[in-house]
Enzyme design. Sequence first.
Site, PDB file in Angstrom:
ATOM      1  N   LYS A  53       7.997  -1.954   0.759  1.00 13.39           N
ATOM      2  CA  LYS A  53       6.976  -1.896   1.815  1.00 13.39           C
ATOM      3  C   LYS A  53       7.136  -3.082   2.758  1.00 13.39           C
ATOM      4  O   LYS A  53       7.058  -2.943   3.983  1.00 13.39           O
ATOM      5  CB  LYS A  53       5.573  -1.881   1.196  1.00 13.39           C
ATOM      6  CG  LYS A  53       5.244  -0.596   0.435  1.00 13.39           C
ATOM      7  CD  LYS A  53       3.945  -0.700  -0.353  1.00 13.39           C
ATOM      8  CE  LYS A  53       3.735   0.524  -1.235  1.00 13.39           C
ATOM      9  NZ  LYS A  53       2.514   0.466  -2.058  1.00 13.39           N
ATOM     10  N   GLN A  97      -1.523  -3.619  -4.811  1.00 12.96           N
ATOM     11  CA  GLN A  97      -0.628  -2.708  -5.520  1.00 12.96           C
ATOM     12  C   GLN A  97      -1.203  -2.371  -6.898  1.00 12.96           C
ATOM     13  O   GLN A  97      -1.630  -3.254  -7.638  1.00 12.96           O
ATOM     14  CB  GLN A  97       0.771  -3.342  -5.650  1.00 12.96           C
ATOM     15  CG  GLN A  97       1.836  -2.430  -6.224  1.00 12.96           C
ATOM     16  CD  GLN A  97       2.158  -1.235  -5.326  1.00 12.96           C
ATOM     17  OE1 GLN A  97       2.048  -1.302  -4.112  1.00 12.96           O
ATOM     18  NE2 GLN A  97       2.546  -0.133  -5.936  1.00 12.96           N
ATOM     19  N   ASP A 120      -4.471   1.941   2.457  1.00 12.97           N
ATOM     20  CA  ASP A 120      -4.098   2.808   1.334  1.00 12.97           C
ATOM     21  C   ASP A 120      -5.050   3.997   1.206  1.00 12.97           C
ATOM     22  O   ASP A 120      -4.757   4.960   0.498  1.00 12.97           O
ATOM     23  CB  ASP A 120      -4.142   2.016   0.017  1.00 12.97           C
ATOM     24  CG  ASP A 120      -2.755   1.667  -0.499  1.00 12.97           C
ATOM     25  OD1 ASP A 120      -1.788   2.362  -0.129  1.00 12.97           O
ATOM     26  OD2 ASP A 120      -2.648   0.706  -1.286  1.00 12.97           O
TER      27      ASP A 120
HETATM   28  N1  GUN Z   1       0.678   2.470  -6.987  1.00 13.85           N
HETATM   29  C1  GUN Z   1       1.272   3.682  -6.939  1.00 13.85           C
HETATM   30  N2  GUN Z   1       1.161   4.209  -5.696  1.00 13.85           N
HETATM   31  C2  GUN Z   1       0.484   3.316  -4.965  1.00 13.85           C
HETATM   32  C3  GUN Z   1       0.057   3.289  -3.610  1.00 13.85           C
HETATM   33  O1  GUN Z   1       0.286   4.217  -2.818  1.00 13.85           O
HETATM   34  N3  GUN Z   1      -0.612   2.176  -3.227  1.00 13.85           N
HETATM   35  C4  GUN Z   1      -0.876   1.156  -4.062  1.00 13.85           C
HETATM   36  N4  GUN Z   1      -1.569   0.103  -3.594  1.00 13.85           N
HETATM   37  N5  GUN Z   1      -0.509   1.143  -5.325  1.00 13.85           N
HETATM   38  C5  GUN Z   1       0.173   2.219  -5.764  1.00 13.85           C
END
Ligand code: GUN
Length: 297
Positions: A53, A97, A120
Amino acid sequence: MSTLIDGKALAEELRGEVGLEAAALLQRHGRAPGLAAVLVGEDAASQVYVRNKHKACQQAGLHSEVFRLPSDCPRERLLALVDLLNADPAFDGILVQLPLPAHLNEQEVLERIRPDKDVDGFHPINVGRVLAGLPGAFAPATPAGIVELLRRSGIPTAGAHVVVLGRSNIVGKPLASLLMQKGPGADATVTVCHSRSRELADHCRRADILVAAIGRARFVSADMVKEGAVVVDVGINRIEDPTAPKGSRLVGDVDFDAVAPRCRAITPVPGGVGPMTIAMLLKNTVESARRRLEGPR
Ligand code: GUN
């Protein structure tokens, strides 16, 4: 034979568009859209996701910072960091995350993020806005990426029967919300199935578009797919494979080799939904910056 949907190429196209918008915002307002990523602990997959990311942000001209906290980080320290980022005008988007270490309450942390920085789309305010089809909602990146991938591949959803296999808060539920909405890229008839559904294969066989997000390696077999269906594979499962360079490899929730010949189109793993997810996170971040700097459209 089916068409292979190249998620990598579609995501590159989308990241290019997002990069242009980020550059335009920088020129008009003197700052680039900013994303703060919070990573708690040492989870190997999470480290890879956050690094990807961060790299994608940099390539698209977004400002990105990763905030790392130890796995035994006290609750108060994590919440204090979220408060700081909420108040920091350099950041338009904040992502924590997941998964978090077991001693931390994920829901409490997600609800601490300002909804207008929740790129998110996990805050209950955004979950509700997506369900209600309200403007200004941040939809979670994976389901939003699937909608975008179908749209850019010229696969119509209006009137189509979409079967979503999986009911998670991150993929299955929000995807169902998005696809049953009124409007372009939606207007679908949606069935949501899961591990406890009776006659699961029968439901799947009725799908014009089958989305597999159940988290089990190669779960979807050829007999579960209608001839000419579109199959979207959201799974990322690591399986042992002595012939692979690392002794293991990634496979989706679909038995690709068996299913692909039956489909009109199918997404591969890797290189399908995954790259679109990251691109949509960038899109949400740029949209958040645009709203902050220029107000609602
Ligand atoms: N863990 C698995 N997928 C995601 C996501 O799309 N965002 C975040 N913050 N954590 C994750």
